[in-house]
Motif scaffolding. Structure first.
Motif, mmCIF file in Angstrom:
data_model
loop_
_atom_site.group_PDB
_atom_site.id
_atom_site.type_symbol
_atom_site.label_atom_id
_atom_site.label_comp_id
_atom_site.label_asym_id
_atom_site.label_seq_id
_atom_site.Cartn_x
_atom_site.Cartn_y
_atom_site.Cartn_z
ATOM 1 N N ARG A 1 0.828 -1.204 0.000
ATOM 2 C CA ARG A 1 0.000 0.000 0.000
ATOM 3 C C ARG A 1 0.861 1.253 0.000
ATOM 4 O O ARG A 1 0.608 2.214 -0.736
ATOM 5 C CB ARG A 1 -0.925 -0.013 1.213
ATOM 6 C CG ARG A 1 -1.876 1.166 1.258
ATOM 7 C CD ARG A 1 -2.921 1.000 2.353
ATOM 8 N NE ARG A 1 -2.327 0.944 3.662
ATOM 9 C CZ ARG A 1 -2.482 -0.046 4.516
ATOM 10 N NH1 ARG A 1 -3.213 -1.076 4.192
ATOM 11 N NH2 ARG A 1 -1.911 -0.016 5.698
ATOM 12 N N ALA B 1 0.849 4.011 -2.961
ATOM 13 C CA ALA B 1 0.430 5.380 -2.667
ATOM 14 C C ALA B 1 1.506 6.376 -3.063
ATOM 15 O O ALA B 1 1.228 7.432 -3.626
ATOM 16 C CB ALA B 1 0.097 5.523 -1.185
ATOM 17 N N LEU C 1 -2.908 10.204 -9.135
ATOM 18 C CA LEU C 1 -4.127 10.047 -8.356
ATOM 19 C C LEU C 1 -5.091 11.196 -8.643
ATOM 20 O O LEU C 1 -6.281 10.979 -8.896
ATOM 21 C CB LEU C 1 -3.785 9.989 -6.866
ATOM 22 C CG LEU C 1 -4.964 9.978 -5.893
ATOM 23 C CD1 LEU C 1 -5.844 8.756 -6.128
ATOM 24 C CD2 LEU C 1 -4.459 10.014 -4.450
ATOM 25 N N GLN D 1 -3.808 12.705 0.905
ATOM 26 C CA GLN D 1 -3.298 13.114 -0.399
ATOM 27 C C GLN D 1 -4.309 13.962 -1.152
ATOM 28 O O GLN D 1 -3.944 14.920 -1.838
ATOM 29 C CB GLN D 1 -2.965 11.871 -1.245
ATOM 30 C CG GLN D 1 -1.822 11.032 -0.702
ATOM 31 C CD GLN D 1 -1.554 9.848 -1.605
ATOM 32 O OE1 GLN D 1 -1.245 9.999 -2.784
ATOM 33 N NE2 GLN D 1 -1.682 8.640 -1.061
ATOM 34 N N CYS E 1 -8.995 4.339 -6.200
ATOM 35 C CA CYS E 1 -8.197 3.977 -5.028
ATOM 36 C C CYS E 1 -7.776 2.510 -5.074
ATOM 37 O O CYS E 1 -6.633 2.169 -4.747
ATOM 38 C CB CYS E 1 -8.986 4.269 -3.745
ATOM 39 S SG CYS E 1 -9.178 6.021 -3.379
ATOM 40 N N VAL F 1 -4.547 3.092 -2.980
ATOM 41 C CA VAL F 1 -4.579 4.282 -2.121
ATOM 42 C C VAL F 1 -5.652 4.110 -1.044
ATOM 43 O O VAL F 1 -6.788 3.746 -1.358
ATOM 44 C CB VAL F 1 -4.869 5.539 -2.966
ATOM 45 C CG1 VAL F 1 -5.039 6.769 -2.066
ATOM 46 C CG2 VAL F 1 -3.756 5.761 -3.973
ATOM 47 N N SER G 1 -4.515 8.721 5.179
ATOM 48 C CA SER G 1 -3.354 9.163 4.412
ATOM 49 C C SER G 1 -3.578 9.145 2.911
ATOM 50 O O SER G 1 -2.703 9.559 2.151
ATOM 51 C CB SER G 1 -2.148 8.271 4.744
ATOM 52 O OG SER G 1 -2.440 6.922 4.390
ATOM 53 N N GLY G 2 -4.734 8.673 2.465
ATOM 54 C CA GLY G 2 -4.999 8.596 1.034
ATOM 55 C C GLY G 2 -6.032 9.605 0.606
ATOM 56 O O GLY G 2 -5.805 10.808 0.625
ATOM 57 N N LEU H 1 -7.659 -1.350 2.321
ATOM 58 C CA LEU H 1 -7.626 0.045 1.869
ATOM 59 C C LEU H 1 -8.727 0.890 2.501
ATOM 60 O O LEU H 1 -8.664 2.116 2.456
ATOM 61 C CB LEU H 1 -7.769 0.108 0.340
ATOM 62 C CG LEU H 1 -6.593 -0.456 -0.465
ATOM 63 C CD1 LEU H 1 -6.901 -0.394 -1.961
ATOM 64 C CD2 LEU H 1 -5.306 0.302 -0.152
#
Length: 953
Positions: free
Chosen positions: A8, A12, A19, A58, A76, A81, A99-100, A507
């Motif tokens: 992961r 990411a 993204l 992000q 994702c 992500v 964090s994604g 995820l």
């Protein structure tokens, strides 16, 4: 790090700009639309929720439809992500940060789709605010049962994610007991309703139940508030699991780690036809807890515990706890019935069995609401320990069976003492669920580890009493790492198997419940620097925060009251735009990131911080209405002072910020004033003046008074009487001298001898609001020189200037004792009259009035004395809440007009349109100007209203 974590993280990191591009393509959105936002400012707003944790996303996405959610998930999944769902961001355990990609459902997916009165259910989108659902259900005599204290801003989707409860869960159960069916999207990308789940998912879940049958039956659902972990009891065949309502209940409280909610069918309940509210007083919280089990036999709707020390905080902040009986710990108990007589009889029977030292039945709903508000604001009010230190969530909502509550509280207090920490306990005593914020030493080196040591001991204690780490807020980052202290290895393995069945790639909100992060990781406060590390000395004293802006901005712990219309002033810009950046909390997040320095990297020169402060009206509503005591106007002024240091400022800072100077020049002589007024009446010249000065073209330029107040006053003979010093602010002097004349007439009627300072001085308000703090201090020192050191009361007519003298002067000049003396010496007109002429009965006005209190008066002085005078004068007053929208220079500045009008539409303009023959009363020059500009109505100052009714007229 596990293989899945490694994969992961690598994915990411590789996604990067791809993204953002992929998300915009999948949603068909223009990058400028803001639906997909990877800007530093937006990411900073979403780094935390209402917890101690900080995780930088992000990208933030505001999905407009269920299909948008599916499209985001597909991106994702393909890029590896993390995907985190978020409602109002009031989660206190760190459940709503990631964090994604963080999806904010509250912006667009916030509708009640259907209410079926016959089946007593509602179909909702996850971002609907609970109070909005309640308002739509109320005409049918229905309501959603659970009602957490954040009901005015929390989303029902967030309640489902955490299995929220609230005060009335005792009567109506947890959210999981009120969910009928969920439409969800799981980690495989499968979209389904829980009453028709995929066959392979059912097979996997039945396998989990079969492998762990004995453990599940003996470990889960042991008491009503066992919320920690996954609710595996709903896998059991005897509960109907794992499909239908049982599957919906399994997903409720899973914190977005198993599936994301797309729609929900929830159960509604009948509102109690009649309720009676009782407060029971006990010697301490321990005795109140001991008495609680005995009350449950009376089937109360709610039993809430409140500590004396929490009530003391309310009083220190200018609030009232009138109506509380004797004692040092109280139980708020609500009894229901079919009629008022029935609920009252139930209340009396309950009181007879309560073992209380004292009790009181609260006779009206309004009085009960005032006391309930103390409980609802508990999270913010308890944000300071009894010693005044910052107190934090972390051990926020542990629960034990009610029969063990008294013993648990005694041992918990002893545990806090042994760790050298303290906190104010309160909460849902009837359910055995205790809220407490604890003064963990997070600002100290090693403070995070000390907090973790305490949390581990507290987890062992609650497990000893057969309790749950979480009783309604979920485990999140705060308690996920403690689950092995509550559950054995087999239960932890079962959690992992359930997670794998729904989300094999891990995820969906990773690091929560299964494979949790360390409870001391990602703490927000230890990562922040002291503000002096940013360079440039602070101009305000920050006396409540040890002189440190970092501590001041971290007063905001994210409770989110600024995102709701709670009857006060805060936060007018958010109510106008609905954008997190325009909330007090959003602004605090940017300032917190500024002192952190890793995301917002430009310190005092940060454009992101400047942007987020742009629509702050500096109304000071937050300083009174925020339970944590955030004072955003002060922080804004401090920031602007540093941002423009060594730079040319906008022209409106020179025009509006120096308005007292220009006003003196314009009114130096009557002839000069006429010339200025004539020139600014010429449309072309007025347009040019506004353009050059940075004033919005929709704003008419104000007219200067041809005779200033001081000119008028100088021609009057001095009268005998008790001396008072009238503070002649720049607005009264140059624009509204009629207000000063009315005040003099009224004060002399009351036997006062009105004096003025020897020269016209300014408190520095306009310099403060534009962040010109050196100039503000010079103005203020001149004012202090003019005011002298006598004890003669100083009477202010303009609320904003009065508030600055009363509250801000000591922060601007903390080493000047004269500034501190003003806190006691400065009074509003109403305060002076009610304090020094308490028996005076004003002449009867006998009229209806629409009253717009000034925001600064609400924040610093309060409106109580004014309300008393109006009542004595026979005024039927409709007192408005909220800001007028002009707010000093804010609404006059170019680019602010539309928001200014939207703020006025919240309360002021509707009231003016519907006023009929009511007079309009507003003490603030800004409020009167806004009313005149937007509605053609010129309000009266309180002094004018009363003076006009004096008999000698």
């Amino acid at each position: 790090m596990t293989l899945i974590d490694d994969t992961r993280a690598t994915a990411a990191a590789a996604a990067g700009a791809d993204l953002l591009t992929a998300l915009n393509a999948a949603l068909g959105t223009d990058p400028a639309s803001g639906i997909v936002d990877a800007s530093t400012r937006r990411r900073a707003e979403y780094t935390t929720d209402a917890s101690n944790y900080r995780v930088v996303p992000q990208v933030v996405v505001f999905p407009r439809s269920v299909e948008d959610v599916e499209a985001v998930w597909a991106v994702c999944r393909d890029l590896g992500v993390p995907f985190t769902s978020r409602g109002a961001g009031t989660s206190v355990a760190g459940n709503a940060i990631g964090s994604g990609v963080v999806l904010d459902f509250s912006r667009h997916l916030n509708r009640v789709l259907d209410i079926d009165a016959e089946s007593m259910t509602a179909l909702i989108e996850p971002g609907v605010i609970l109070d909005d659902l309640q308002r739509q259900a109320a005409p049918l005599g229905l309501r959603f049962g659970p009602d957490p204290s954040t009901h005015a801003r929390c989303t029902v989707g967030g309640m489902i994610g955490n299995d929220a409860c609230g005060s009335h869960a005792l009567a109506y159960g947890r959210t999981s007991h009120n969910v009928v069916a969920l439409e969800v999207l799981d980690g495989h990308g499968r979209r389904f309703w829980t009453d028709a789940p995929p066959a392979d998912l059912l097979e996997e879940l039945r396998g989990v139940a079969s492998r762990h049958l004995a453990m599940i039956r003996t470990t889960f659902a042991t008491f009503g508030r066992q919320v920690s972990g996954y609710a595996l009891e709903h896998l059991l065949p005897e509960t109907g699991g794992p499909t239908g309502t049982a599957l919906a209940r399994l997903l409720t409280g899973s914190e977005g780690t198993l599936a994301t909610i797309l729609r929900a069918r929830v159960r509604l309940v009948r509102q109690a036809p009649s309720t009676t509210f009782v407060v029971l007083g006990y010697a301490s919280m321990h005795e109140a807890a001991d008495a609680t089990p005995g009350l449950l036999a009376h089937a109360p709707l709610a039993v809430e515990g409140i500590d004396r020390r929490l009530a003391d905080i309310v009083v220190r902040r200018g609030g009232s706890v009138d109506g509380l009986p004797g004692g040092n710990g109280w139980l708020f108990v609500e009894m229901g019935g079919e009629t008022p007589e029935e609920s009252l009889a139930a209340a009396r029977a309950m009181v007879a069995d309560s073992q209380a030292l004292d009790s009181v039945v609260i006779p009206t709903a309004a009085e009960a609401r005032t006391l309930w508000r103390i409980r609802e604001d508990g999270a913010g009010l308890a944000g300071r320990s009894p010693e005044g230190q910052p107190a934090w969530p972390g051990w926020e909502d542990a629960a034990v069976p009610p029969a063990r509550l008294g013993e648990y509280l005694r041992e918990f207090d002893a545990l806090m003492a042994s760790h050298g920490v303290d906190g104010l306990a309160y909460g849902h005593f009837g359910d055995g669920c205790i809220h407490v914020r604890i003064d963990f030493p997070l600002y100290e080196n090693g403070g995070g580890q000390k907090a973790k040591d305490f949390l581990e001991d507290a987890a062992r204690l609650v497990a000893k009493h057969g309790g749950s780490l979480s009783g309604e807020h979920g485990d999140g980052r705060a308690r996920g790492g403690l689950l092995p202290l509550m559950y054995d290895g087999e239960a932890i393995s079962a959690f992992e198997e359930v997670k794998r069945a729904f989300d094999p790639a891990d995820l969906l909100n990773p690091g929560i419940i299964v494979r949790p992060a360390d409870v001391a990781a990602d703490l927000r406060v230890p990562a922040a620097k002291k503000s002096h590390a940013l360079g440039m000395p602070l101009k305000f004293g920050y006396s409540r925060d040890e002189g440190d802006l970092t501590r001041a901005v971290h007063r905001c712990v994210g409770v989110g009251k600024c995102r709701a219309d709670s009857g006060g002033v805060m936060c007018p810009s958010y109510l106008a735009t609905g954008d997190e950046k325009d909330s007090t909390r959003g602004r605090a997040r940017l300032l917190q990131e500024m002192v952190n320095g890793t995301l917002v990297t430009d310190g005092w020169k940060s454009q992101e911080v400047k942007d987020v402060l742009d629509l702050c009206l500096s109304c000071k509503g937050c300083s009174a209405d925020c339970p944590a005591g955030v004072d955003m106007p002060t922080y804004k002024s401090e920031f602007l002072d540093k941002f423009y240091a060594g730079r040319l400022r906008p022209m409106n800072h020179y025009l509006l910020g120096w308005l007292p100077r220009w006003s003196k020049l314009a009114t130096v002589h009557g002839l000069a004033t006429k010339v200025v007024n004539a020139l600014t009446s010429v449309p072309a010249l007025a347009w040019t003046a506004r353009a050059v000065g940075g004033v919005d073209q929709n704003r008419p330029l104000p007219r200067f008074a041809e005779e200033t107040f001081r000119t008028w006053f100088a021609e009057r003979p001095e009268t005998d009487g008790e001396p008072v010093l009238l503070w002649v602010d720049s607005f009264t002097e140059h624009f509204s001298p009629e207000v000063g004349r009315a005040a003099v007439e009224l004060l002399e009627h009351l036997g006062f001898s009105v004096r003025l300072t020897g020269k016209q001085v300014c408190c520095g308000l306009t310099w403060v609001s534009t962040g010109q703090l050196d100039g503000a201090k010079r103005q203020l020192r001149s004012s202090l020189d003019a005011l002298g050191t006598s004890n003669i009361p100083v009477v202010g007519l303009e609320p904003s200037c009065t508030a600055l003298l009363r509250e801000d002067a000591a922060e601007l000049l903390p080493d000047d004792p004269r500034a501190h003396a003003l806190e006691r010496r400065v009074k509003t007109l109403a305060e002076l009259i009610t304090e020094q002429r308490p028996d005076w009965i004003p002449p009867r006005v006998d009229t209806r009035a629409v009253v717009q209190p000034h925001c600064h008066q609400h924040a610093a002085m309060g409106f109580g004395p004014d309300a008393k005078l109006l009542e004595k004068a026979g005024v039927d007053a409709q007192v408005l809440s909220g800001c007028c929208g002009l707010a000093g220079n804010f609404g006059a500045e170019k680019g602010h007009y539309d928001v200014s009008v939207k703020v006025a539409e919240h309360a002021l303009l509707p009231a003016l349109r519907e006023r009929g023959d009511a007079v309009v009363v507003a003490d603030g020059y800004s409020c009167r100007t806004q009313s005149d500009n937007l509605a053609g109505v010129r309000p009266k100052h309180l002094a004018e209203l009363l003076a006009e009714a004096l008999p000698e007229r």
